[in-house]
Write an enzyme that holds these catalytic residues in place. Structure first.
Site, mmCIF file in Angstrom:
data_model
loop_
_atom_site.group_PDB
_atom_site.id
_atom_site.type_symbol
_atom_site.label_atom_id
_atom_site.label_comp_id
_atom_site.label_asym_id
_atom_site.label_seq_id
_atom_site.Cartn_x
_atom_site.Cartn_y
_atom_site.Cartn_z
ATOM 1 N N HIS A 188 0.810 -1.221 0.000
ATOM 2 C CA HIS A 188 0.000 0.000 0.000
ATOM 3 C C HIS A 188 0.838 1.264 0.000
ATOM 4 O O HIS A 188 0.389 2.308 -0.464
ATOM 5 C CB HIS A 188 -1.005 -0.033 1.151
ATOM 6 C CG HIS A 188 -2.155 -0.914 0.818
ATOM 7 N ND1 HIS A 188 -2.206 -2.221 1.193
ATOM 8 C CD2 HIS A 188 -3.247 -0.682 0.051
ATOM 9 C CE1 HIS A 188 -3.313 -2.768 0.701
ATOM 10 N NE2 HIS A 188 -3.961 -1.854 0.004
ATOM 11 N N ARG A 295 -10.210 4.604 -1.353
ATOM 12 C CA ARG A 295 -9.868 3.678 -0.265
ATOM 13 C C ARG A 295 -10.172 4.374 1.070
ATOM 14 O O ARG A 295 -9.319 5.048 1.635
ATOM 15 C CB ARG A 295 -8.393 3.303 -0.336
ATOM 16 C CG ARG A 295 -8.012 2.410 -1.519
ATOM 17 C CD ARG A 295 -6.522 2.090 -1.497
ATOM 18 N NE ARG A 295 -6.184 0.923 -2.291
ATOM 19 C CZ ARG A 295 -5.757 0.973 -3.552
ATOM 20 N NH1 ARG A 295 -5.620 2.107 -4.168
ATOM 21 N NH2 ARG A 295 -5.453 -0.149 -4.189
ATOM 22 N N ARG A 331 -15.150 2.808 -1.386
ATOM 23 C CA ARG A 331 -15.083 1.452 -0.836
ATOM 24 C C ARG A 331 -15.183 1.531 0.670
ATOM 25 O O ARG A 331 -14.519 2.356 1.303
ATOM 26 C CB ARG A 331 -13.742 0.830 -1.237
ATOM 27 C CG ARG A 331 -13.457 -0.460 -0.509
ATOM 28 C CD ARG A 331 -12.253 -1.137 -1.044
ATOM 29 N NE ARG A 331 -11.024 -0.620 -0.486
ATOM 30 C CZ ARG A 331 -9.825 -1.025 -0.868
ATOM 31 N NH1 ARG A 331 -9.704 -1.920 -1.834
ATOM 32 N NH2 ARG A 331 -8.739 -0.545 -0.326
ATOM 33 N N GLU A 430 -12.078 -9.851 -5.532
ATOM 34 C CA GLU A 430 -10.642 -9.949 -5.251
ATOM 35 C C GLU A 430 -10.283 -11.259 -4.553
ATOM 36 O O GLU A 430 -9.184 -11.392 -4.022
ATOM 37 C CB GLU A 430 -10.141 -8.729 -4.475
ATOM 38 C CG GLU A 430 -10.963 -8.308 -3.290
ATOM 39 C CD GLU A 430 -10.454 -7.015 -2.637
ATOM 40 O OE1 GLU A 430 -9.391 -6.511 -3.005
ATOM 41 O OE2 GLU A 430 -11.138 -6.553 -1.718
ATOM 42 N N ASN A 453 -4.901 -6.795 -7.205
ATOM 43 C CA ASN A 453 -3.769 -6.973 -6.281
ATOM 44 C C ASN A 453 -4.048 -8.170 -5.378
ATOM 45 O O ASN A 453 -3.237 -9.081 -5.237
ATOM 46 C CB ASN A 453 -3.562 -5.728 -5.411
ATOM 47 C CG ASN A 453 -3.488 -4.461 -6.231
ATOM 48 O OD1 ASN A 453 -3.064 -4.498 -7.375
ATOM 49 N ND2 ASN A 453 -3.919 -3.350 -5.656
ATOM 50 N N ASP A 454 -5.220 -8.144 -4.756
ATOM 51 C CA ASP A 454 -5.570 -9.269 -3.881
ATOM 52 C C ASP A 454 -5.967 -10.493 -4.687
ATOM 53 O O ASP A 454 -5.672 -11.625 -4.286
ATOM 54 C CB ASP A 454 -6.701 -8.868 -2.922
ATOM 55 C CG ASP A 454 -6.166 -8.117 -1.716
ATOM 56 O OD1 ASP A 454 -5.122 -8.533 -1.193
ATOM 57 O OD2 ASP A 454 -6.767 -7.106 -1.327
ATOM 58 N N ARG A 464 1.367 -10.599 -1.425
ATOM 59 C CA ARG A 464 1.681 -9.380 -2.185
ATOM 60 C C ARG A 464 2.688 -8.492 -1.476
ATOM 61 O O ARG A 464 3.293 -7.610 -2.065
ATOM 62 C CB ARG A 464 0.385 -8.582 -2.484
ATOM 63 C CG ARG A 464 -0.311 -8.087 -1.264
ATOM 64 C CD ARG A 464 -1.686 -7.511 -1.567
ATOM 65 N NE ARG A 464 -1.643 -6.091 -1.871
ATOM 66 C CZ ARG A 464 -2.732 -5.318 -1.951
ATOM 67 N NH1 ARG A 464 -3.922 -5.841 -1.784
ATOM 68 N NH2 ARG A 464 -2.625 -4.050 -2.215
ATOM 69 N N CYS A 501 -9.882 -2.178 -10.560
ATOM 70 C CA CYS A 501 -9.312 -1.067 -9.802
ATOM 71 C C CYS A 501 -7.988 -1.458 -9.151
ATOM 72 O O CYS A 501 -7.390 -0.670 -8.437
ATOM 73 C CB CYS A 501 -10.300 -0.552 -8.752
ATOM 74 S SG CYS A 501 -10.721 -1.779 -7.522
HETATM 75 C C1 PEP Z 1 -6.884 -4.786 -4.870
HETATM 76 O O1 PEP Z 1 -6.775 -5.687 -4.024
HETATM 77 O O2 PEP Z 1 -6.589 -4.935 -6.071
HETATM 78 C C2 PEP Z 1 -7.397 -3.467 -4.477
HETATM 79 C C3 PEP Z 1 -7.692 -2.554 -5.371
HETATM 80 O O3 PEP Z 1 -7.512 -3.215 -3.144
HETATM 81 P P1 PEP Z 1 -6.245 -2.928 -2.188
HETATM 82 O O4 PEP Z 1 -5.026 -2.813 -3.075
HETATM 83 O O5 PEP Z 1 -6.515 -1.684 -1.446
HETATM 84 O O6 PEP Z 1 -6.221 -4.153 -1.346
HETATM 85 MG MG MG Z 2 -7.728 -5.462 -2.100
#
Ligand code: PEP
Ligand code: MG
Length: 561
Positions: A188, A295, A331, A430, A453-454, A464, A501
């Site tokens: 993050h 976020r 979100r 996700e 990402n998740d 990650r 996203c």
């Molecule tokens: C993701 O997981 O792709 C996402 C957009 O949420 P975050 O990166 O905040 O977990």
């Molecule tokens: Mg996520």
């Protein structure tokens, strides 16, 4: 000249003096004192200074976020001069002859333990307050700036690693670039650096040394290269690159106002990811169509206690009204894993990425969820709001979350508070579970937004956050791309839209694939909007679609699994 190689996490060239991030030391010096009166006076002076600082913060909060936000700091002021707290410190100094730092540390621990064991969740949350107030007093006593940047000029900020809560509290006007010893590109902190448009390099390990502090550093976020005291030729080359990037940006600026339309007339929405209402100017400057991911947890990370309904309402209202009627997808709280918040007092977990996080926390702690959903619906009267739930795995979770929306709408109606009846409610896809049951989930919501990402982390069983896993963390993996196609098909069969996203949305190597499978929206960091628009406008989807889809579905295509 010293050259250091790391990994570029946010593009751009930056030049400036190196500054080491000052983190409050976890161990303080302890010693016995002789002059108890002088030590007591030293504590009293620090306490007075802390109360003064908190008063200034309260006024700033009142102007920026209203009375309830200001109250938080006023409560901290009261805590700093609470009689029991003060008497305990006095006893430690005058009777046990402890130095002031030790006396405050021990008293804070004792009071925090007492609060933490109380039954009332409100009182439990006071544990974080007493620690926070005490840390401020200790910071004043020791002269250590608490995680701040104590420099009159903007700097290149170096740190071992930065937690999202630390990054979010930094004064951005003081930061030209980031260099961290650890970290991964999808952490993050890296995401925040991209959102803020600040060049960042991660994973430099022990090559970066505290003795370089104050020296001139140039970092190139494209190559991951850091140069300390560059020689003339290197400096000239990097400054030229900086100039070229400026020119490239000017060219991209010419794309402002043009549609995100492919050569064969296919349109896609390009939105932005933000972490605070303060990011909205960057969204507008880069001509994005809306916000695809706000976020909201960064609001919580920026507070010392649960943000009140009023505080959140003001922040959401600001983002919505500043976006001037363009859609803003907010979100709901996504904490847990790397985004830990002390005042939530969540128990330690062995496996936090799979633990009590995001929507799970909200469903387990409905009072927190209720406050946020109320703030969101109240803010919906000031713009075009959509609400999105993170980390969904099951249909029942979505139904339970939507029940909270219904409860809030009913309450607001009864209270005569105006809100938008047509707020769209969607979910993030996700987890592999959500992708696999996306046909069912599509019947429950208005849209999907894929958090790649998740989704990559959970599909590939690959952390990650762990930079050692770099080559195993492959968001281009066939499994992830097939999931995206499946989610798209299920969304469209049920008449709802689907976006991406996660960071992958800005990956220009996959733009053709996203267009081919029918993604409706890509939400990216503000600086990625115009390069993405350029790529979309160069693409002819009809010409590549069949081949891409055949390749995705084939048992021996070009995309590597
Ligand atoms: C993701 O997981 O792709 C996402 C957009 O949420 P975050 O990166 O905040 O977990
Ligand atoms: Mg996520």
């Amino acid at each position: 000249m010293i050259t250091i190689q790391g990994k570029g996490a946010s593009t751009g060239v930056a030049i400036g003096p190196l500054y080491y991030y000052q983190r409050a030391k976890s161990t303080i010096r302890r010693y016995q004192i002789d002059d108890t009166e002088a030590e007591w006076a030293r504590f009293k002076a620090a306490q007075e200074k802390a109360i003064e600082q908190l008063g200034e913060l309260a006024e700033k909060a009142r102007v920026e976020a209203g009375d309830e936000a200001a109250m938080l700091f006023e409560t901290h002021q009261m805590m700093a001069e609470d009689m029991d707290y003060e008497e305990a410190i006095q006893a430690a100094i005058q009777e046990e002859k402890h130095n002031a730092e030790a006396a405050v540390t021990d008293t804070a621990a004792q009071f925090a333990d007492m609060f933490a064991t109380m039954d009332d969740p409100y009182m439990q949350a006071r544990a974080a307050d007493v620690k926070d107030v005490s840390n401020r007093i200790i910071g004043i006593l020791t002269g250590v700036v608490q995680g701040g940047i104590n420099s009159p000029v903007p700097v290149i900020l170096a740190a071992d690693d930065l937690a999202p809560s630390e990054t979010v509290q930094l004064d951005k006007s003081k930061i030209l670039g980031f260099v961290t010893e650890g970290g991964s590109g999808s952490s993050h902190t890296a995401i925040l650096a991209r959102t803020m448009g600040i060049p960042a390099i991660i994973g430099v390990g022990s090559q970066m040394k505290p003795e370089y502090e104050g020296r001139e550093v140039i970092l190139d976020g494209n190559t991951g290269n850091v140069v300390v005291e560059a020689d003339e030729a290197t400096k000239a080359r990097l400054l030229l690159k900086m100039e070229e990037q400026k020119k490239q940006q000017e060219l991209l600026n010419q794309l402002k106002g043009l549609p995100n339309e492919t050569k064969d007339g296919h349109q896609i929405r390009v939105y932005c990811n933000i972490g605070s209402p303060d990011d909205v100017p960057a969204v507008l400057k880069n001509d994005a169509g809306g916000v695809g991911l706000f976020r909201s947890e960064f609001l919580y990370l920026n507070c010392d206690d649960y943000p009140s309904e009023e505080y959140q309402f003001e922040a959401y209202k600001k983002a919505l009204s500043d976006m001037g009627g363009r859609e803003v997808v907010i979100r709901t709280l996504d904490i847990g894993a790397d985004k830990q918040i002390g005042y939530f007092n969540l128990p330690h977990e062995e496996n936090p990425a799979m633990g009590n996080r995001a929507l799970r926390v909200c469903l387990n702690r409905p009072e927190i969820f209720h406050t946020q959903i109320r703030a969101l619906y109240r803010a919906s009267a000031f713009g075009k709001l959509s609400i999105m739930f993170p980390m969904v795995t099951s249909v029942w979770e979505v139904r339970e979350a939507k029940k909270m929306c219904d409860r809030v709408k009913k309450e607001l109606t009864e209270e005569g508070i105006h809100f938008d009846e047509d707020v769209q409610v969607g979910i993030m896809i996700e987890t592999p579970a959500a992708a696999l049951v996306s046909d069912r989930l599509a019947k429950e919501v208005d849209f999907f937004s894929c958090g790649t990402n998740d989704l990559t982390q959970y599909t590939l069983a690959c952390d990650r956050q762990n930079d050692d896993l770099g080559r195993f963390f492959n968001p281009h993996h066939l499994a992830v791309l097939r999931e995206l196609k499946m989610v798209c098909d299920n969304a469209h069969k049920n008449g709802i839209w689907v976006g991406i996203c996660g960071e992958l949305g800005a990956d220009l190597k996959l733009t053709e694939t996203f267009l081919a499978i029918g993604i409706d929206e890509l939400s990216v960091s503000p600086r990625a909007v115009l390069p993405l628009r350029q790529k979309i406008r160069e693409t002819n989807v009809a010409a590549v679609k069949d081949k891409i889809i055949a390749d995705l579905l084939s048992d021996e295509g070009a995309i590597v699994g």
